[in-house]
Design an enzyme around this catalytic site. Structure first.
Site, PDB file in Angstrom:
ATOM      1  N   LYS A 112      -2.918  -1.766 -10.778  1.00  0.00           N
ATOM      2  CA  LYS A 112      -1.952  -1.172 -11.392  1.00  0.00           C
ATOM      3  C   LYS A 112      -1.583  -1.407 -12.843  1.00  0.00           C
ATOM      4  O   LYS A 112      -1.485  -0.649 -13.561  1.00  0.00           O
ATOM      5  CB  LYS A 112      -0.798  -1.115 -10.437  1.00  0.00           C
ATOM      6  N   GLN A 169       5.592  -4.582  -4.246  1.00  0.00           N
ATOM      7  CA  GLN A 169       4.230  -4.190  -3.353  1.00  0.00           C
ATOM      8  C   GLN A 169       4.585  -4.748  -1.868  1.00  0.00           C
ATOM      9  O   GLN A 169       5.128  -5.775  -1.487  1.00  0.00           O
ATOM     10  CB  GLN A 169       3.007  -5.362  -4.124  1.00  0.00           C
ATOM     11  N   ASP A 198       7.713   4.922  -6.268  1.00  0.00           N
ATOM     12  CA  ASP A 198       6.934   4.792  -4.722  1.00  0.00           C
ATOM     13  C   ASP A 198       7.656   5.856  -4.127  1.00  0.00           C
ATOM     14  O   ASP A 198       6.898   6.283  -3.115  1.00  0.00           O
ATOM     15  CB  ASP A 198       7.401   3.570  -4.071  1.00  0.00           C
TER      16      ASP A 198
HETATM   17  N1  GUN Z   1       0.948  -1.457  -0.469  1.00  0.00           N
HETATM   18  C1  GUN Z   1      -0.332  -0.651  -0.242  1.00  0.00           C
HETATM   19  N2  GUN Z   1       0.082   0.555  -0.909  1.00  0.00           N
HETATM   20  C2  GUN Z   1       1.195   0.387  -1.439  1.00  0.00           C
HETATM   21  C3  GUN Z   1       1.957   1.324  -2.184  1.00  0.00           C
HETATM   22  O1  GUN Z   1       1.352   2.603  -2.787  1.00  0.00           O
HETATM   23  N3  GUN Z   1       3.191   0.789  -2.573  1.00  0.00           N
HETATM   24  C4  GUN Z   1       3.742  -0.236  -2.402  1.00  0.00           C
HETATM   25  N4  GUN Z   1       4.845  -0.685  -3.037  1.00  0.00           N
HETATM   26  N5  GUN Z   1       3.082  -1.058  -1.662  1.00  0.00           N
HETATM   27  C5  GUN Z   1       1.874  -0.791  -1.106  1.00  0.00           C
END
Ligand code: GUN
Length: 297
Positions: A54, A98, A121
């Protein structure tokens, strides 16, 4: 018939390019880059990989990336304080915590503390509610990416039968809402669904998001269905393999002979998630700056 392979990797690359071009315009218009803050608590190896990708993608798109790595034993109060600080920080347009969080932290409480207008998100209940009632907000990245692939391929989804397998808050439920908004006839199937093969058989669109390797069989599919496979599962290693193969929730080899189009794993839905995250962050930046969100983002 051999199904067309829906190339999510190429679509995601195109989206990232568009986001990058608009990110440059945003920076020229406002004198600052759009910014994404990512918070990682603990050292979960998969999460570390995601957070690194990311960060790299954010910087490549010409946006600012703020990484906050906290030790696994961080208290909920400390984490909530950081979220508050990011909510107040004008350089931060999007906040992503996350998941999964270490067991002693209440995920819902932490997500609930993020400002809904920075919740790129789309996990905050306010954004789930906005999606449910048709207001603009933020939609979770994976289902929004699936929707982009579907509309790119099929155009108008009105009246099509869509079956979503899986009812998670992150994929299944928002996916169903998006399909419903697009005037599809939507069924959400799950682990208690009776006769899943018969339910899947009527679908023009199948979205599989269950996390079980190759569970959806070719014989379940209607001829010519469009199949979106959200699953990423690693098979046990075969003889001579160090690591098992990555497969989706759909038996790809079989489905290819029945479906009209299908996303591969890897290279289908996976690459869309980060591209949509960048898109959501830039949309947040435009909205937070009081500017109109450009068309085509
Ligand atoms: N963990 C796995 N995929 C994601 C996601 O798309 N967003 C977040 N915040 N955590 C994750």
């Amino acid at each position: 018939m051999t199904a067309e392979r829906i190339d999510g990797k190429a679509f995601a690359a195109g989206l990232r390019e568009r986001v990058g071009a608009h990110a440059g315009k945003f920076a020229s218009a406002t004198g600052r880059k759009a910014g994404l803050a990512v918070v990682l608590v603990g050292e979960d190896p998969a999460s570390q990989v995601y957070v690194r990708s990311k960060h790299k993608a954010t910087v490549e798109a010409g946006m600012e990336s703020f990484e906050h790595r906290l030790p696994a034993e961080t208290s909920e109060l400390e984490l909530l304080k950081l979220v508050e600080q990011l909510n107040a920080d004008e350089a931060v347009d999007g906040i992503l915590v996350q998941l999964p969080l270490p067991g002693h932290l209440d995920e819902q409480a932490v997500i609930g503390a993020i400002s809904p207008d920075k919740d790129v998100d789309g996990f905050h209940v306010t954004n789930a509610g906005r999606l449910a009632v048709g207001q603009s907000g933020f939609v979770p990245c994976t289902p929004l990416g699936c929707m982009m692939l579907l509309t790119d391929r099929l155009g108008d989804l009105s009246g099509l039968e869509a079956v979503v397998i899986g009812r998670s808050n992150i994929v299944g439920k928002p996916m169903a809402q998006l399909l419903l908004d697009a005037n599809a006839t939507v069924t959400i199937a799950h682990s208690r669904t009776k006769d899943l093969p018969a339910v899947v058989k009527r679908a023009d669109i199948v979205v599989a998001a269950v996390g079980r390797a190759e569970m959806v069989k070719a014989e379940w599919l209607k001829d010519g269905a469009t199949v979106i496979d959200v699953g990423i599962n690693r098979l046990p290693p075969a003889e001579g393999e160090e690591k098992g193969r990555l497969v989706g929730d759909v038996d790809y080899a079989g489905a290819e002979g029945v479906a009209s189009a299908i996303t591969p794993v890897p290279g289908g839905v996976g690459p869309m998630t980060i591209a949509v995250l960048l898109r959501n962050t830039l949309v947040a930046a435009y909205r937070n700056a009081g500017l109109e969100v450009p068309e085509g983002l």
